[in-house]
Design an enzyme around this catalytic site. Structure first.
Site, short mmCIF file in Angstrom:
data_model
loop_
_atom_site.label_atom_id
_atom_site.label_comp_id
_atom_site.label_asym_id
_atom_site.label_seq_id
_atom_site.Cartn_x
_atom_site.Cartn_y
_atom_site.Cartn_z
N LYS A 46 0.83 -1.21 0.00
CA LYS A 46 0.00 0.00 0.00
C LYS A 46 0.87 1.26 0.00
CE LYS A 46 -3.28 3.02 0.69
NZ LYS A 46 -4.16 3.47 -0.39
N GLY A 68 1.36 20.05 -12.31
CA GLY A 68 0.37 20.89 -11.64
C GLY A 68 0.99 21.64 -10.48
N CYS A 127 -4.09 10.92 1.62
CA CYS A 127 -3.26 9.73 1.42
C CYS A 127 -1.80 10.04 1.09
CB CYS A 127 -3.86 8.85 0.31
SG CYS A 127 -5.45 8.15 0.73
#
Length: 444
Positions: A210, A259, A266
């Site tokens: 993860k 960007g 997260c």
């Protein structure tokens, strides 16, 4: 199957609702009575597209229910999903107090075999701590009731969480208990009809997977943002570069958009937590530290462009800001670039009129009755009396504006675009200066 889910935030509520959608009997627990009241009355305490329909459908069918009763939740499910928050501590590590409290409640009250599933994003080694907490509570009772602890990390994007859960790329299961593995395979079988998406591995590898996934995505973003800054200095166009490297199948196009920095619940938290975890093992994650540093700097890029155009003293200037959420399709402003942009504009004496389709209520909670901040009920409404437009979030409704109207509304015909939404030649043809990220070759 009978499933209990502890926590009704983004992960817990989506998990519970989507598992109920597949026919399971799901009970969601939260210790916040206000959240449970909202859910029981048919509301949704978070903004997630499509989730309200899934919840309503399954509540009506009797497959999904909500409670603040811990004993009821522990008794209900053979599968006990822990989906509570893991906020960062002051040192950047993940705070496990809520995860371990949930584990202790299960150990204190369970009377039959349970599979305890870590769904929250947790550091490597958390399953061992959860196992120890449950075992300790059982020992206090003199109980030998069997249980297993499984790592089943979520890979849900805010704004597309329901779709991600219902059509997953992969389902990671970290376990060493055969019965638990069989139950997890049975639970996820409906999500794997065209191919087996369940990847079974050891618990620690699942926990690291993860963090590794989010760290890789954050790395791609910061890499492209740094290239965009270089492109500006060298007179190149980052959009052309993106297409050039994205066409390479080894690289691909995902997460290559330059960007004004990533945010949310997260990436910032998980990058910090992985750096802290590695530090505890005596290893410096130099690449990830650079990713974090680059992202912190990127959040200032729009402010730097504004001050280069208008000067450091922005007293008397008003800016229209489009977008407050850290990304589209959510009202989440945690670690959002907009927060940095607004604070820096305020610090320099500017006032702001902001518009966001769903996050203005959250902004009011964060900023309170700030004297320099007001809100508009439409994108064009935010332009009234504004000296320039600053775009921070790439909402779809911002993609095809009336540039002639924008020019007519602004005191200075300039757009600072932190998400590269427009084709520069089209904006320039409308008589507007267009200052985007990494598009100096085409800027006006």
């Amino acid at each position: 199957m009978k499933v209990s889910v502890v926590g009704t935030g983004y992960v817990g509520l989506v998990t519970g609702a989507c598992l109920a959608e597949m026919g399971n009997d799901v009970l969601c627990l939260d210790i916040d009575p206000n959240k449970i009241r909202i859910l029981q009355e048919g509301g949704i305490p978070i903004h997630e597209p499509g989730l309200d329909l899934v919840v309503a459908r399954n509540v009506k069918a009797g497959r999904l229910a909500f409670t603040t009763d811990i004993a009821r939740a522990v008794a209900h499910g053979t599968l006990q999903f822990i989906a509570v928050g893991t906020p960062p501590d002051e040192d950047g590590s993940a705070d496990l107090q809520y995860v371990l409290a949930a584990a202790r409640n299960i150990g204190r009250l369970m009377t039959d075999y349970k599979v305890v599933v870590d769904k929250s994003t947790v550091p490597v080694g958390t399953a061992d701590k959860v196992h120890a907490a449950i075992a300790d509570e059982l020992a206090k009772r003199g109980s030998t009731t069997p249980f297993a602890v499984v790592s089943n990390p979520e890979f849900l994007k805010e704004g597309a969480a329901v779709e991600d859960f219902m059509r997953p790329d992969r389902i990671v299961v970290g376990a060493d208990d055969e019965q638990a593995i069989l139950l997890m395979r049975a639970l996820y079988a409906p999500f794997s009809r065209n191919r087996d998406k369940v990847l079974v591995m050891d618990v620690r590898s699942a926990e690291l997977t993860k963090y590794a996934a989010n760290a890789m995505l954050a790395t791609r973003i910061s890499f492209m943002n740094e290239l965009a800054l270089l492109a500006e200095k060298m007179g190149a166009d980052i959009e052309s570069v993106r297409q050039g490297i994205g066409s390479d199948q080894r690289i691909g196009f995902h997460f290559l958009y330059a960007g004004c920095g990533y945010g949310g619940s997260c990436f910032p938290k998980d990058v910090k937590a992985l750096i802290k975890t590695a530090s505890g093992e005596g290893q410096d994650l130099k690449v990830l530290q650079a990713v974090e540093d680059a992202n912190d700097a990127q959040k200032m890029v729009l402010v730097d462009k504004v001050t280069k155009r208008f000067g450091q003293d922005l007293s008397g200037k008003r800016f229209a800001v489009w977008g407050l959420a850290f990304k589209p399709n959510t009202d989440d402003m945690r670690e959002a670039t907009s927060r940095v942009v607004l604070e820096e504009l305020f610090k320099r004496g500017a006032t702001v009129t902001a518009y966001d389709p769903v996050a203005m209520e959250e902004a009011q909670r964060i900023f309170g009755k700030h004297p320099a901040l007001s809100y508009a009920d439409s994108p064009m409404g935010a332009l009234q009396d504004a000296d320039a437009l600053v775009i921070v979030t790439e909402w779809k409704e911002f993609r095809s504006p009336d540039f002639a109207q924008i020019k007519a509304s602004l005191k200075t015909p300039v757009i600072f675009d932190g998400r590269n939404l427009y084709e520069p030649s089209i904006v320039k043809a409308s008589g507007l200066d267009y200052l985007a990220i990494g598009r100096a070759a085409l800027a006006g």
